[in-house]
Scaffold this motif. Structure first.
Motif, mmCIF file in Angstrom:
data_model
loop_
_atom_site.group_PDB
_atom_site.id
_atom_site.type_symbol
_atom_site.label_atom_id
_atom_site.label_comp_id
_atom_site.label_asym_id
_atom_site.label_seq_id
_atom_site.Cartn_x
_atom_site.Cartn_y
_atom_site.Cartn_z
ATOM 1 N N ALA A 56 0.848 -1.196 0.000
ATOM 2 C CA ALA A 56 0.000 0.000 0.000
ATOM 3 C C ALA A 56 0.880 1.241 0.000
ATOM 4 O O ALA A 56 1.789 1.355 0.831
ATOM 5 C CB ALA A 56 -0.920 0.004 1.217
ATOM 6 N N PRO A 57 0.647 2.191 -0.922
ATOM 7 C CA PRO A 57 1.482 3.399 -0.999
ATOM 8 C C PRO A 57 1.551 4.168 0.316
ATOM 9 O O PRO A 57 2.587 4.758 0.638
ATOM 10 C CB PRO A 57 0.794 4.231 -2.093
ATOM 11 N N GLY A 58 0.467 4.144 1.092
ATOM 12 C CA GLY A 58 0.444 4.899 2.336
ATOM 13 C C GLY A 58 1.346 4.360 3.424
ATOM 14 O O GLY A 58 1.555 5.023 4.448
ATOM 15 N N THR A 59 1.905 3.173 3.222
ATOM 16 C CA THR A 59 2.761 2.570 4.255
ATOM 17 C C THR A 59 4.246 2.728 3.965
ATOM 18 O O THR A 59 5.076 2.279 4.753
ATOM 19 C CB THR A 59 2.450 1.064 4.391
ATOM 20 N N ILE A 60 4.605 3.347 2.852
ATOM 21 C CA ILE A 60 6.004 3.364 2.439
ATOM 22 C C ILE A 60 6.902 4.076 3.442
ATOM 23 O O ILE A 60 8.006 3.611 3.742
ATOM 24 C CB ILE A 60 6.153 3.965 1.025
ATOM 25 N N ASP A 61 6.446 5.210 3.999
ATOM 26 C CA ASP A 61 7.280 5.939 4.949
ATOM 27 C C ASP A 61 7.521 5.128 6.217
ATOM 28 O O ASP A 61 8.644 5.085 6.726
ATOM 29 C CB ASP A 61 6.635 7.286 5.297
ATOM 30 N N GLU A 62 6.462 4.501 6.712
ATOM 31 C CA GLU A 62 6.580 3.692 7.934
ATOM 32 C C GLU A 62 7.528 2.514 7.724
ATOM 33 O O GLU A 62 8.404 2.237 8.549
ATOM 34 C CB GLU A 62 5.197 3.186 8.347
ATOM 35 N N ILE A 63 7.365 1.817 6.601
ATOM 36 C CA ILE A 63 8.211 0.650 6.315
ATOM 37 C C ILE A 63 9.657 1.071 6.087
ATOM 38 O O ILE A 63 10.596 0.455 6.610
ATOM 39 C CB ILE A 63 7.670 -0.115 5.096
ATOM 40 N N ALA A 64 9.853 2.151 5.327
ATOM 41 C CA ALA A 64 11.214 2.618 5.047
ATOM 42 C C ALA A 64 11.922 3.060 6.322
ATOM 43 O O ALA A 64 13.120 2.789 6.499
ATOM 44 C CB ALA A 64 11.176 3.759 4.039
ATOM 45 N N ALA A 65 11.197 3.726 7.226
ATOM 46 C CA ALA A 65 11.796 4.163 8.489
ATOM 47 C C ALA A 65 12.211 2.964 9.343
ATOM 48 O O ALA A 65 13.290 2.951 9.957
ATOM 49 C CB ALA A 65 10.821 5.049 9.250
#
Length: 321
Positions: free
Chosen positions: A50-59
Motif C-alpha cells: 500500500a502506498p500509504g505505508t512506504i514511509d513507515e516501512i522505510a523508516a
C-alpha cells in the motif's frame, strides 16, 4: 551515526514496491532472492503493498540497517527511491537502488542498470559514494522539484498510466494532452542572494539530475550540478504552441540546445527563495518532488542539502542513456 564505508558483507534491507501486480512483484522478489541467495549475502526483503505505508516501512528498515551496519535498498521508481532515500539520510545509513520505474533518472545517472538481474549483481559489486541532495522547504528531492504545469502533468500522467499502462510512450502522449489543455501562468518573486527577480511562467522546474539536464539540451546546467549547484528552468513562452515546441525540442535532447532559446530562463544556484503570488489566501503550494505531489508552505526555500546521500554505485559507473 553516519557510515563512511559499507562492509563487504553488510546486510541489505530491501523495500520492494509492489508495482503493477502480484505476478510482477513475485517475479521481482524471486530475482532478488535468487541473486543475493546465490551470492551468500544476507538480506531482508519487505514488500510495500500500500502506498500509504512506504514511509513507515522505510523508516523501520532504515533503523534496522543503521543498527546492523547494513544498507537500505529501494526497489521501485523515482518516487519510491525518494521516499526510501529520505529515511537513509535521516538514519545515516548506506543506500542502494534497484530501479523499477518508467524513466529511472536517478539510477541511470549513477550507472545503475535498469534490468533487475543486472542491478542486483551491480549492487553486490558497488562502492559507497556521496551524492548531492536537493531540498525544497524540508522535502528531499534527488531528481527534480517543480510547481505549476509540471505537477499537473504528473497527476494526469498517473491517471493515464492506470488506464493505458506504464510506458514512456503513454507518458509522452499524456504530457502532450496536458500542455494543450488550459493552464494558468505563475507569478513568481525569486530571491537569489538578496536580489529580487520577477518571473511569469507556466511551470518552474528545479533539477538535481545531470542526465535529465543533458537530455533536454541544457549542458551548462548539467555541469553546474556536478559543481554542487541546483538548476532552475522556467519557460517564458505564453502560448500553447510555444510550450509544445519546448516539449518537442526537449524530447529531441542533444539535437538542440534549450539554454540558447529566448523562450527559456535558466540559471544555477545553491539556495533560493521562491514566492508564488496568488489572489487567494492559500498558504500552501502544490509541489512535485521526484514525481510525488505534496503541499508545501509558500514561500518555497530551495537549497542544496549540507548532508549527502551515501549511495552504492557501480565502481566504474557510466550514466546510461
Amino acid at each position: 551515526m553516519p557510515i563512511n564505508a559499507a562492509a563487504p558483507d553488510a546486510p541489505f534491507f530491501i523495500a520492494l514496491n509492489a508495482g503493477s501486480g502480484h505476478n510482477e512483484t513475485e517475479e521481482r522478489r524471486s530475482i532478488i532472492e535468487s541473486v543475493l541467495g546465490g551470492a551468500g549475502r544476507r538480506f531482508y526483503l519487505t514488500v510495500i503493498d500500500a502506498p500509504g505505508t512506504i514511509d513507515e516501512i522505510a523508516a523501520r528498515l532504515a533503523r534496522q540497517a543503521a543498527d546492523a551496519g547494513g544498507v537500505l535498498v529501494a526497489a521501485g521508481g523515482d518516487g519510491t527511491i525518494n521516499a526510501v532515500a529520505r529515511q537513509a539520510i535521516a538514519h545515516g545509513c548506506a543506500f542502494g537502488v534497484l530501479p523499477q520505474g518508467t524513466f529511472n533518472y536517478f539510477a541511470r545517472t549513477h550507472g545503475i542498470p535498469e534490468e533487475l538481474d543486472e542491478a542486483v549483481h551491480a549492487l553486490l559489486a558497488s562502492t559507497l559514494q556521496p551524492v548531492q541532495v536537493g531540498m525544497v522547504n524540508e522535502r528531499v528531492f534527488l531528481v527534480n522539484a517543480s510547481i505549476g504545469l509540471y505537477p499537473k502533468l504528473l497527476e494526469e500522467r498517473e491517471v493515464d498510466k492506470k488506464q493505458f499502462g506504464r510506458s514512456r510512450l503513454v507518458a509522452a502522449l499524456s504530457a502532450l494532452k496536458t500542455i494543450l489543455s488550459p493552464h494558468r501562468r505563475l507569478r513568481l518573486v525569486l530571491n537569489l542572494d538578496g536580489k529580487l527577480q520577477r518571473l511569469r511562467t507556466a511551470t518552474f522546474f528545479v533539477g538535481n539530475n545531470r542526465l535529465q539536464m543533458e537530455q533536454i539540451g541544457i549542458a551548462p546546467l548539467s555541469d553546474a550540478l556536478e559543481d554542487g549547484h541546483l538548476a532552475a528552468v522556467a519557460p517564458r513562452t505564453k502560448g500553447k504552441l510555444g510550450m509544445l515546441w519546448l516539449l518537442l525540442h526537449g524530447a529531441l535532447g542533444r539535437m538542440g540546445r534549450l539554454d540558447q532559446a529566448d523562450e527559456l530562463a535558466t540559471f544555477s544556484f545553491k539556495q533560493m527563495q521562491v514566492k508564488v503570488k496568488t489572489l487567494s489566501r492559500r498558504r500552501n503550494i502544490k509541489v512535485a518532488t521526484d514525481g510525488e505531489i505534496t503541499q508545501l508552505s509558500n514561500p518555497l526555500e530551495f537549497r542544496v542539502m549540507d548532508k549527502q546521500l551515501l549511495l552504492l554505485k557501480p565502481a566504474s559507473h557510466r550514466p546510461t542513456e
